[in-house]
Design a protein around this motif. Structure first.
Motif, short mmCIF file in Angstrom:
data_model
loop_
_atom_site.label_atom_id
_atom_site.label_comp_id
_atom_site.label_asym_id
_atom_site.label_seq_id
_atom_site.Cartn_x
_atom_site.Cartn_y
_atom_site.Cartn_z
N VAL A 32 14.25 -0.25 -0.11
CA VAL A 32 14.68 -1.24 -1.09
C VAL A 32 15.25 -2.46 -0.37
O VAL A 32 16.05 -2.34 0.56
CB VAL A 32 15.74 -0.64 -2.03
CG1 VAL A 32 16.16 -1.68 -3.08
CG2 VAL A 32 15.20 0.61 -2.71
N GLU A 33 14.80 -3.62 -0.79
CA GLU A 33 15.29 -4.86 -0.19
C GLU A 33 15.42 -5.88 -1.32
O GLU A 33 14.43 -6.46 -1.77
CB GLU A 33 14.29 -5.34 0.87
CG GLU A 33 14.70 -6.60 1.61
CD GLU A 33 15.96 -6.41 2.44
OE1 GLU A 33 16.14 -5.31 3.01
OE2 GLU A 33 16.78 -7.35 2.49
N GLY A 34 16.64 -6.05 -1.80
CA GLY A 34 16.82 -6.93 -2.95
C GLY A 34 16.09 -6.35 -4.15
O GLY A 34 16.17 -5.14 -4.40
N PRO A 35 15.34 -7.19 -4.87
CA PRO A 35 14.62 -6.68 -6.04
C PRO A 35 13.33 -5.95 -5.66
O PRO A 35 12.72 -5.31 -6.50
CB PRO A 35 14.30 -7.96 -6.83
CG PRO A 35 14.22 -9.02 -5.78
CD PRO A 35 15.19 -8.65 -4.70
N LEU A 36 12.93 -6.08 -4.41
CA LEU A 36 11.64 -5.51 -3.99
C LEU A 36 11.82 -4.07 -3.52
O LEU A 36 12.76 -3.76 -2.79
CB LEU A 36 11.03 -6.34 -2.87
CG LEU A 36 10.67 -7.79 -3.23
CD1 LEU A 36 10.18 -8.54 -1.99
CD2 LEU A 36 9.60 -7.81 -4.31
N VAL A 37 10.89 -3.25 -3.94
CA VAL A 37 10.93 -1.84 -3.55
C VAL A 37 9.59 -1.49 -2.90
O VAL A 37 8.54 -1.57 -3.52
CB VAL A 37 11.14 -0.94 -4.79
CG1 VAL A 37 11.10 0.53 -4.40
CG2 VAL A 37 12.47 -1.29 -5.46
N ALA A 38 9.66 -1.14 -1.62
CA ALA A 38 8.43 -0.74 -0.92
C ALA A 38 8.28 0.77 -1.02
O ALA A 38 9.23 1.52 -0.78
CB ALA A 38 8.50 -1.18 0.53
N VAL A 39 7.08 1.20 -1.39
CA VAL A 39 6.78 2.63 -1.41
C VAL A 39 6.14 2.97 -0.07
O VAL A 39 5.09 2.43 0.28
CB VAL A 39 5.83 2.97 -2.57
CG1 VAL A 39 5.50 4.46 -2.56
CG2 VAL A 39 6.44 2.55 -3.90
N VAL A 40 6.81 3.83 0.68
CA VAL A 40 6.35 4.13 2.04
C VAL A 40 6.28 5.64 2.23
O VAL A 40 6.78 6.41 1.41
CB VAL A 40 7.30 3.53 3.10
CG1 VAL A 40 7.45 2.03 2.90
CG2 VAL A 40 8.67 4.21 3.04
N GLY A 41 5.65 6.03 3.32
CA GLY A 41 5.64 7.43 3.69
C GLY A 41 5.88 7.55 5.19
O GLY A 41 5.45 6.69 5.96
N THR A 42 6.57 8.60 5.58
CA THR A 42 6.74 8.87 7.01
C THR A 42 5.55 9.68 7.49
O THR A 42 5.27 10.75 6.95
CB THR A 42 8.04 9.66 7.25
OG1 THR A 42 9.11 8.94 6.65
CG2 THR A 42 8.30 9.85 8.73
#
Lengths: 249, 98, 152
Positions: A32-42
């Motif tokens: 999460v960075e401000g209003p932006l949400v990145a969907v990631v995977g390890t």
């Protein structure tokens, strides 16, 4: 060592990661960075670094698994909020690199996400009978077989060209009509008949960004296409893959 | 392109067929180019009738020869096509169905 | 993802018969490979583009059934690879530029992003791996025709 695979960037939903599984069987996470949400995977570095991915691209079965998993996570991620899917194989060293990217491109992401807000992508394939009419069998004149051979060949050539021209005209007209009731449109190359498994020729392979409350109208436009005797194949709704591009000319 | 020799070695039983296919594909391409050029000349209308007849006869016999060769190698017309990606099919979309 | 008619509630008229099928791989690849936001990660993943190109170039000399044995049959039909020639020149230009960038980056001993149009984001590279095979300057393009400009 592990790497961070990026699936999508969305506005909000910072407490609801998709269930997955992701491309490496992992459970997706959120950055999460401000209003932006990145969907990631390890993901494992030995399987997803540059060299491993390059090898993976040689392997159809692996490409398919990657693409399907990537796609499935994005579908899940895009269910509720405006979401920008990322192309297959976007990999970062760590979450901090993802966060930094989100900060640096916040404005562009904002614009893209607004564009796809309350809109979904629909794929449309249109097939028509494009078989050229049967050749007019000119009586083979025995006195000039060479000439009649050439003339026959010329008729074949012209018929083929006309059929292609007709198909192109049909596709342009249909696309124009559908684009009018869509917020965006993108033409793709018609798929080979060996892929579609159909006898009819695919004349249009396009994808449209449609307002969710304009889907009725879009469907009506599709029905009009079918009423003209074409076969219509609709796919979707897709996350807005074809309309969330940024950083490209 | 290192693949080709490796593959030829790997499957000695199909070497003849594969090579024949490769060669015939190139020949077929040339034949079609000639034929198209001939048709353009016919379209242009500057060929005397005898020339047209000779051209047609020559191309017709060439095609017959290609059919024989193809059958000799056990190949279908579509086998002589190669997908060149952005350039389209080597022999055009209709080549496989003739 | 499902395919089929648009889920419009309350419609009364019978919808047109759309083909029902599970999402096919070609449809997915058309989208996940070619579209979506393009950002360079801090690994130079954009080399994948070039890797795809080399696969394609190899196909030019591989006979069709051999290509199938290699398991890359699908690429033969890759719609994004068999597009028309409309913006071939443009793609060539981009490709040459990308190759040039890559070579420049390698000379500098960096693993920078090779594409001028993509952002350079990332930490110091640590990988020493050789980059993929040299791309060949064949006029092969990866992308399908540029998206038509979005209307209004």
């Amino acid at each position: 060592m592990s790497l961070v695979w990026l699936y999508a960037v969305r506005l909000g939903g910072a407490d609801r990661p998709p269930a997955g599984p992701g491309v490496d069987g992992e459970s997706p996470r959120l950055v999460v960075e401000g209003p932006l949400v990145a969907v990631v995977g390890t993901v494992r570095e030995e399987e997803f670094d540059e060299a491993a991915l390059a090898r993976a691209m040689e392997d159809l079965a692996r490409i398919e698994r990657l693409a399907r998993a990537h796609h499935a996570v994005i579908v899940e991620a895009a269910a509720a909020e405006p979401t920008a899917p990322l192309r297959l194989a976007t990999v970062y060293r760590d979450d901090e690199a993802v966060a930094r990217m989100l900060r640096e491109r916040a404005v562009e992401f904002g614009a893209v996400l607004e564009r796809v807000r309350d809109r979904r992508e629909w794929g449309v394939k249109v097939y028509v009978d494009a078989k050229p009419e049967a050749p007019v069998e000119a009586p083979a004149s025995s006195d000039r077989p060479g000439t009649s051979y050439l003339l026959r060949r010329r008729a074949d050539r012209d018929r083929g060209a006309q059929a292609r021209e007709r198909a192109r005209a049909v596709a342009d007209r249909l696309d124009e009509g559908l684009a009018q009731v869509a917020a965006g449109s993108h033409r793709m190359k018609p798929q080979d008949a060996r892929l579609s498994g159909r006898e009819q020729e695919m004349v249009l392979n396009a994808t449209y960004l449609v307002d969710t409350d304009g889907e009725d109208e879009f469907r009506a436009a599709l029905a009009a296409v079918e009423a003209e005797g074409a076969t219509v194949e609709l796919t979707g709704p897709w996350p807005p893959f074809s309309f969330a591009t940024l950083g490209e000319s | 392109m290192p693949e080709l020799p490796r593959r030829v070695e790997a499957q000695p039983d199909t070497v003849g067929r594969d090579l024949g296919r490769l060669v015939l594909t190139i020949v077929e391409l040339l034949r079609q180019l000639m034929e198209r050029q001939a048709l353009r000349r016919v379209d242009a209308g500057d060929l005397p009738d005898e020339k047209i007849e000779q051209l047609g006869l020559g191309l017709m016999r060439l095609e017959e020869a290609m059919v024989e060769l193809r059958e000799h190698f056990g190949l279908e017309p579509g086998d002589l096509n190669i997908d060149l990606g952005p350039l389209g099919n080597l022999l055009g979309p209709e080549a496989g169905s003739r | 993802m499902t395919t089929g008619g648009l889920p419009v509630p309350g419609r009364t008229a019978r919808p047109p018969e759309h083909r029902q099928e599970s999402t096919n791989l070609a449809d997915i690849l058309e989208r996940v490979l070619d579209k979506g936001i393009v950002i360079a990660g801090d690994i130079r993943v954009n080399l994948l583009d070039i890797e795809l190109l080399t696969i394609k170039i190899r196909l030019l000399v591989a006979s069709v059934d051999k290509a199938r044995e290699m398991g890359i049959d699908w690429w033969e039909h890759d719609p994004s690879l068999s597009s028309g020639q409309r913006d071939l020149n443009e793609e060539n230009r981009r490709l040459r530029q990308r190759i040039g960038d890559l070579e420049a980056a390698r000379t500098r001993g960096e693993l920078g992003d090779g594409s001028a149009s993509e952002a350079e984001v990332g930490s110091e590279p640590e990988s020493e791996e050789e980059s993929g095979p040299e791309p060949e300057p064949e006029p092969v393009r990866r992308r399908s025709a540029r998206s038509r400009e979005e209307r209004g």
